[in-house]
Design a protein around this motif. Structure first.
Motif, PDB file in Angstrom:
ATOM      1  N   MET A 231       0.850  -1.194   0.000  1.00 23.84           N
ATOM      2  CA  MET A 231       0.000   0.000   0.000  1.00 23.84           C
ATOM      3  C   MET A 231       0.889   1.248   0.000  1.00 23.84           C
ATOM      4  O   MET A 231       0.528   2.292  -0.541  1.00 23.84           O
ATOM      5  N   THR A 232       2.058   1.108   0.613  1.00 23.84           N
ATOM      6  CA  THR A 232       3.063   2.171   0.621  1.00 23.84           C
ATOM      7  C   THR A 232       4.372   1.587   0.097  1.00 23.84           C
ATOM      8  O   THR A 232       4.519   0.366  -0.022  1.00 23.84           O
ATOM      9  N   PRO A 233       5.375   2.436  -0.190  1.00 23.18           N
ATOM     10  CA  PRO A 233       6.652   1.926  -0.699  1.00 23.18           C
ATOM     11  C   PRO A 233       7.556   1.305   0.373  1.00 23.18           C
ATOM     12  O   PRO A 233       8.712   1.005   0.095  1.00 23.18           O
ATOM     13  N   VAL A 234       7.055   1.085   1.592  1.00 24.70           N
ATOM     14  CA  VAL A 234       7.892   0.532   2.662  1.00 24.70           C
ATOM     15  C   VAL A 234       8.032  -0.986   2.551  1.00 24.70           C
ATOM     16  O   VAL A 234       9.064  -1.559   2.885  1.00 24.70           O
ATOM     17  N   GLU A 235       6.983  -1.649   2.069  1.00 19.74           N
ATOM     18  CA  GLU A 235       6.963  -3.111   2.078  1.00 19.74           C
ATOM     19  C   GLU A 235       7.913  -3.706   1.038  1.00 19.74           C
ATOM     20  O   GLU A 235       8.225  -3.081   0.029  1.00 19.74           O
ATOM     21  N   GLY A 236       8.367  -4.939   1.310  1.00 17.66           N
ATOM     22  CA  GLY A 236       9.109  -5.681   0.295  1.00 17.66           C
ATOM     23  C   GLY A 236      10.582  -5.803   0.594  1.00 17.66           C
ATOM     24  O   GLY A 236      10.986  -6.277   1.662  1.00 17.66           O
ATOM     25  N   LEU A 237      11.403  -5.374  -0.348  1.00 13.59           N
ATOM     26  CA  LEU A 237      12.852  -5.529  -0.258  1.00 13.59           C
ATOM     27  C   LEU A 237      13.438  -4.662   0.856  1.00 13.59           C
ATOM     28  O   LEU A 237      12.853  -3.656   1.248  1.00 13.59           O
ATOM     29  N   LEU A 238      14.617  -5.045   1.325  1.00 11.36           N
ATOM     30  CA  LEU A 238      15.417  -4.138   2.133  1.00 11.36           C
ATOM     31  C   LEU A 238      15.888  -3.031   1.194  1.00 11.36           C
ATOM     32  O   LEU A 238      16.346  -3.322   0.083  1.00 11.36           O
ATOM     33  N   MET A 239      15.764  -1.770   1.596  1.00 10.58           N
ATOM     34  CA  MET A 239      16.126  -0.663   0.706  1.00 10.58           C
ATOM     35  C   MET A 239      17.176   0.218   1.365  1.00 10.58           C
ATOM     36  O   MET A 239      17.724  -0.131   2.407  1.00 10.58           O
ATOM     37  N   GLY A 240      17.459   1.363   0.753  1.00 12.52           N
ATOM     38  CA  GLY A 240      18.482   2.252   1.290  1.00 12.52           C
ATOM     39  C   GLY A 240      18.213   2.654   2.725  1.00 12.52           C
ATOM     40  O   GLY A 240      19.044   2.474   3.610  1.00 12.52           O
ATOM     41  N   THR A 241      16.983   3.177   2.969  1.00 15.34           N
ATOM     42  CA  THR A 241      16.615   3.589   4.332  1.00 15.34           C
ATOM     43  C   THR A 241      15.306   2.964   4.789  1.00 15.34           C
ATOM     44  O   THR A 241      14.869   3.208   5.911  1.00 15.34           O
TER      45      THR A 241
END
Length: 400
Positions: A231-241
């Motif tokens: 629903m937001t861009p937080v879910e899923g892969l480990l990212m930069g921050t």
């Protein structure tokens, strides 16, 4: 046609001006620090020289006015008047369930984008500010097109986009998986088929858009059937921050232990987690790799977690599509980090992915096949071009 593409962030505006007949980029650049001290416009000249112009830019309308002034200036410009710009294409982050494709912007479309603000409170308002600024500065008759980050993923089936929470919350608040990077996934999944000379309608593709933000998409026969962001861009892969996948119970546990509210918790998982949070070094993969080479164990852990998450999603999407024909890497890290691509593909030989490591370490930012000739799955690098995709959609909609 000449198409201006605008990508308005909360404190930035990126732009590109395309000649669609020749597919030439006539001008490109961006404004940073809108509304902050030290704002500036930086752009590239046709000869490759970089120019930086400093000035007080308080809001998006004055920023776009500044850009339009540069485009038509005698010293830096490439057009004689704004009438040469036939249409403007905008990146709009969230279209919710209201938009499954790019659309010509009308008052009704604007109203629907406003309704999606709750789903993307940091992104949709500056997107709207850019649209309204163009209307004010270039006239109401100048055609504008909205290209949504979420639109490509609207083909996902219910079992892929629904969360296991009470259905009433979906009905009440539209809580579901939407996915992002849709314009990039759409571009590379189409372009990789052109590059390989295959029909998209016959291919099962895992598209890996890996940058400071990252997501994977399962693209089956030309349609997105699943994606890692939610629903937001937080879910899923480990990212930069960003934390990526995390047990929801952890969030309430940390809030209770640290005595913090939802806004602070959101800041933690968005701004202080991911590669930065694990390594304590940086959110930048180049700096993480430098720390790994220097023997930093936490940086090594961050890198291993990063690659492992991507690998897990590739396996999941192979299961969802009953196999993979193509694995395509894109985004800043996907296009340039040979170490990441190697770590992701290592151990996936059982499913037909065999990397040509010599080729892998030669490729940085160019289109190329990275797999060995008899690899069952083609591993390919395709640099993304979201701006061209926006310009292309804008041209076809305005002509249509």
């Amino acid at each position: 046609m000449k198409i201006l593409v605008l990508n308005c962030g909360s404190s930035s505006i990126k732009y590109k001006l395309f000649n669609m007949k020749s597919k030439e980029v006539l001008a490109q650049g961006g404004i940073e620090k809108i509304g902050l001290k030290g704002s500036f416009l930086k752009f590239s000249m046709p000869n490759g020289d970089k120019v930086t112009l400093e000035g007080e830019i308080l809001e998006h309308q004055s920023g776009i006015e500044y850009i339009l002034g540069v485009l038509t200036s005698k010293k830096y410009g490439c057009i004689s008047s704004l009438s040469e710009i036939d249409a403007v294409g905008h990146r709009v982050v969230h279209g919710g369930e209201k938009f499954n494709k790019s659309v010509l912007i009308t008052d009704d479309v604007l109203a629907k984008v406003v309704e999606c603000i709750d789903l993307a409170p940091l992104h949709n308002p500056p997107n709207l500010a850019g649209i309204n600024a163009v209307k004010e500065l270039m006239g109401k008759d100048k055609p504008q097109v909205a290209v949504f980050d979420t639109a490509f993923h609207q083909t996902m089936p219910e079992e892929a986009y629904m969360y296991g929470i009470p259905y009433s919350l979906y009905e009440k608040y539209s809580i579901r998986r939407y996915g992002f990077h849709g314009t990039s996934h759409r571009y590379v999944s189409k372009r990789v088929c052109e590059y390989l000379g295959v029909d998209p309608q016959t291919q099962k593709i895992v598209s890996a858009h890996i940058g400071n933000g990252g997501s994977l998409a399962a693209v089956k026969y030309g349609e997105s059937i699943d994606t890692s962001m939610g629903m937001t861009p937080v879910e899923g892969l480990l990212m930069g921050t960003r934390a990526g996948d995390v047990d929801a119970g952890v969030l309430s546990y940390v809030m209770e232990k640290e005595k913090v509210g939802p806004q602070t918790m959101s800041t933690i998982v968005n701004k202080f987690s991911g590669l930065l949070g694990i390594s304590g070094v940086s959110s930048d993969m180049r700096e993480i790799r430098g720390a790994v080479d220097s023997g930093n164990k936490r940086a090594e852990l961050a890198f291993d977690m990063f690659a492992y998450r991507i690998k897990k999603y590739i396996g999941a999407y192979a299961a969802a599509m009953n196999g993979i024909d193509i694995l395509v890497f894109t985004g800043g890290i996907g296009e340039n980090s040979s170490e990441t691509r190697e770590a992701v593909c290592k151990g996936l030989e059982f499913m037909g992915i065999t990397l040509d490591n010599e080729m892998n370490y030669k490729i940085h930012g160019d289109e190329a096949i990275l797999s060995i000739p008899d690899s069952k799955v083609k591993v390919v690098v395709i640099p993304t071009d979201e701006e061209f995709m926006i310009a292309s959609d804008t041209e076809s909609i305005v002509k249509g």
